[in-house]
Design a protein around this motif. Structure first.
Motif, mmCIF file in Angstrom:
data_model
loop_
_atom_site.group_PDB
_atom_site.id
_atom_site.type_symbol
_atom_site.label_atom_id
_atom_site.label_comp_id
_atom_site.label_asym_id
_atom_site.label_seq_id
_atom_site.Cartn_x
_atom_site.Cartn_y
_atom_site.Cartn_z
ATOM 1 N N UNK A 1 0.823 -1.190 0.000
ATOM 2 C CA UNK A 1 0.000 0.000 0.000
ATOM 3 C C UNK A 1 0.865 1.252 0.000
ATOM 4 N N UNK A 2 1.793 1.287 0.854
ATOM 5 C CA UNK A 2 2.721 2.412 0.944
ATOM 6 C C UNK A 2 3.565 2.477 -0.326
ATOM 7 N N UNK B 1 2.666 1.533 -3.350
ATOM 8 C CA UNK B 1 1.827 2.041 -4.422
ATOM 9 C C UNK B 1 1.684 3.558 -4.296
ATOM 10 N N UNK B 2 1.524 4.060 -3.067
ATOM 11 C CA UNK B 2 1.421 5.490 -2.826
ATOM 12 C C UNK B 2 2.722 6.180 -3.198
ATOM 13 N N UNK B 3 3.843 5.584 -2.902
ATOM 14 C CA UNK B 3 5.167 6.127 -3.231
ATOM 15 C C UNK B 3 5.327 6.179 -4.751
ATOM 16 N N UNK B 4 4.897 5.154 -5.449
ATOM 17 C CA UNK B 4 4.965 5.142 -6.920
ATOM 18 C C UNK B 4 4.053 6.235 -7.498
ATOM 19 N N UNK B 5 2.889 6.400 -6.894
ATOM 20 C CA UNK B 5 1.956 7.441 -7.333
ATOM 21 C C UNK B 5 2.581 8.817 -7.179
ATOM 22 N N UNK B 6 3.204 9.092 -6.044
ATOM 23 C CA UNK B 6 3.857 10.381 -5.807
ATOM 24 C C UNK B 6 5.015 10.590 -6.761
#
Length: 122
Positions: free
Chosen positions: A1-2, A4-9
């Protein structure tokens, strides 16, 4: 989850960097267009200034020509006035001579008809 959020950012940062780069390129294009237009305006202003100087020189030349013609006309009028005065003086002198000759006795009048003093033809 984290993760995926890091990739999004990371994608968002990359997208923002691309947007900033595009904006910088656009800014450079606009600066170049502004510089080009300013150069054109400078050229136009120089041409207008040259036209004003040329027009001013033409006006000065025409004013000089007008002054010259006026002076020449004035001199011509003065000369004509002097000639008119001389003609009037000569006409008055001729009138005086005629009246003096008409008042003179016949013996003092010049002989124009070819007669001698005795009244006979020569």
């Amino acid at each position: 989850d984290l993760r995926a959020y890091c990739d999004y950012l990371t994608e968002q940062v990359s997208s923002l960097k691309q947007s900033v780069e595009t904006a910088n390129e656009f800014e450079e294009i606009l600066k170049k267009q502004i510089d080009d237009q300013q150069s054109r305006l400078d050229v136009v202003e120089k041409l207008r200034a040259a036209e004003r100087r040329t027009a001013a020189a033409e006006v000065a030349a025409l004013e000089h020509r007008v002054a010259t013609v006026r002076r020449q006309l004035s001199e011509q009028r003065a000369a004509e006035d002097e000639e008119d005065e001389e003609v009037e003086r000569l006409l008055r002198a001729a009138a005086v001579s005629r009246s003096t000759a008409a008042a003179a006795p016949d013996s003092l009048r010049p002989r124009l008809d070819g007669e001698d003093d005795e009244g006979s033809a020569a």
